[in-house]
Design a protein around this motif. Structure first.
Motif, short mmCIF file in Angstrom:
data_model
loop_
_atom_site.label_atom_id
_atom_site.label_comp_id
_atom_site.label_asym_id
_atom_site.label_seq_id
_atom_site.Cartn_x
_atom_site.Cartn_y
_atom_site.Cartn_z
N LEU A 159 2.35 -44.76 53.04
CA LEU A 159 2.32 -44.34 54.44
C LEU A 159 3.70 -43.87 54.91
O LEU A 159 3.80 -42.92 55.70
CB LEU A 159 1.82 -45.48 55.33
N ALA A 160 4.76 -44.51 54.42
CA ALA A 160 6.12 -44.08 54.78
C ALA A 160 6.40 -42.68 54.24
O ALA A 160 7.05 -41.87 54.92
CB ALA A 160 7.13 -45.08 54.24
N SER A 208 9.98 -30.87 61.94
CA SER A 208 11.33 -30.42 62.27
C SER A 208 11.57 -28.99 61.80
O SER A 208 12.26 -28.23 62.49
CB SER A 208 12.36 -31.36 61.66
N SER A 259 4.45 -48.15 51.44
CA SER A 259 5.37 -47.11 50.97
C SER A 259 4.69 -45.74 50.95
O SER A 259 5.32 -44.72 51.25
CB SER A 259 5.93 -47.45 49.60
N ILE A 315 4.15 -40.34 53.78
CA ILE A 315 3.37 -39.42 54.62
C ILE A 315 4.10 -39.16 55.94
O ILE A 315 4.22 -38.01 56.38
CB ILE A 315 1.96 -39.98 54.87
N VAL A 316 4.61 -40.20 56.55
CA VAL A 316 5.34 -40.03 57.82
C VAL A 316 6.59 -39.18 57.60
O VAL A 316 6.90 -38.28 58.40
CB VAL A 316 5.70 -41.41 58.42
N ALA A 317 7.32 -39.42 56.51
CA ALA A 317 8.53 -38.65 56.24
C ALA A 317 8.22 -37.18 55.99
O ALA A 317 8.93 -36.29 56.48
CB ALA A 317 9.26 -39.24 55.03
N SER A 318 7.15 -36.89 55.27
CA SER A 318 6.80 -35.49 55.02
C SER A 318 6.37 -34.80 56.31
O SER A 318 6.71 -33.63 56.53
CB SER A 318 5.71 -35.38 53.96
N GLN A 319 5.67 -35.51 57.17
CA GLN A 319 5.29 -34.92 58.45
C GLN A 319 6.51 -34.65 59.32
O GLN A 319 6.56 -33.66 60.05
CB GLN A 319 4.31 -35.83 59.19
N ALA A 320 7.52 -35.51 59.22
CA ALA A 320 8.75 -35.30 59.97
C ALA A 320 9.48 -34.06 59.48
O ALA A 320 10.01 -33.28 60.29
CB ALA A 320 9.65 -36.53 59.86
N GLN A 380 3.29 -28.55 70.11
CA GLN A 380 2.72 -28.82 68.79
C GLN A 380 2.22 -27.49 68.21
O GLN A 380 1.19 -26.97 68.63
CB GLN A 380 1.57 -29.82 68.89
#
Length: 112
Positions: A24-25, A36, A22, A27-32, A65
């Protein structure tokens, strides 16, 4: 009440792997969200409907990037303002729930 129930679903052996997954999820969501936001600002800048900002291309060999320091600071200030303004984790959860409900209503309304 719901939060406690969610924690008791997992056996003690599985608690830490689920906790790490959770995290890691998140972290991925914040990077998204960050990626964006940078993409939207860069597209608005291309259409000349956003003020000029300094875009740093972090990798030459990976096109697209970019890093925009001003937008990063604005995202940090908004995050801190929301966190401090709401103060309690329950109020943050309620605000998120209301936002999701409004998003679903707008999505359904836009279909008709």
């Amino acid at each position: 009440m719901y939060f406690r129930f969610f924690l008791f679903i997992f056996v003690d052996v599985l608690f830490w792997p689920v906790f790490v997954l959770s995290a890691l999820a998140v972290i991925v969501a914040s990077q998204a969200v960050i990626a964006s936001t940078f993409s939207v600002v860069q597209q608005c800048h291309a259409f000349e409907c956003f003020p000029r900002v300094k875009a740093i291309h972090s990798r030459r060999w990976i096109p697209g990037q970019t890093y925009i320091p001003e937008i990063n600071w604005i995202l940090m200030i908004i995050s801190l303002a929301v966190t401090v303004g709401l103060g309690d984790k329950n109020r943050i959860g309620y605000a998120y729930g209301k936002w999701v409900n409004w998003r679903i209503v707008l999505l359904v309304k836009s279909q008709y």
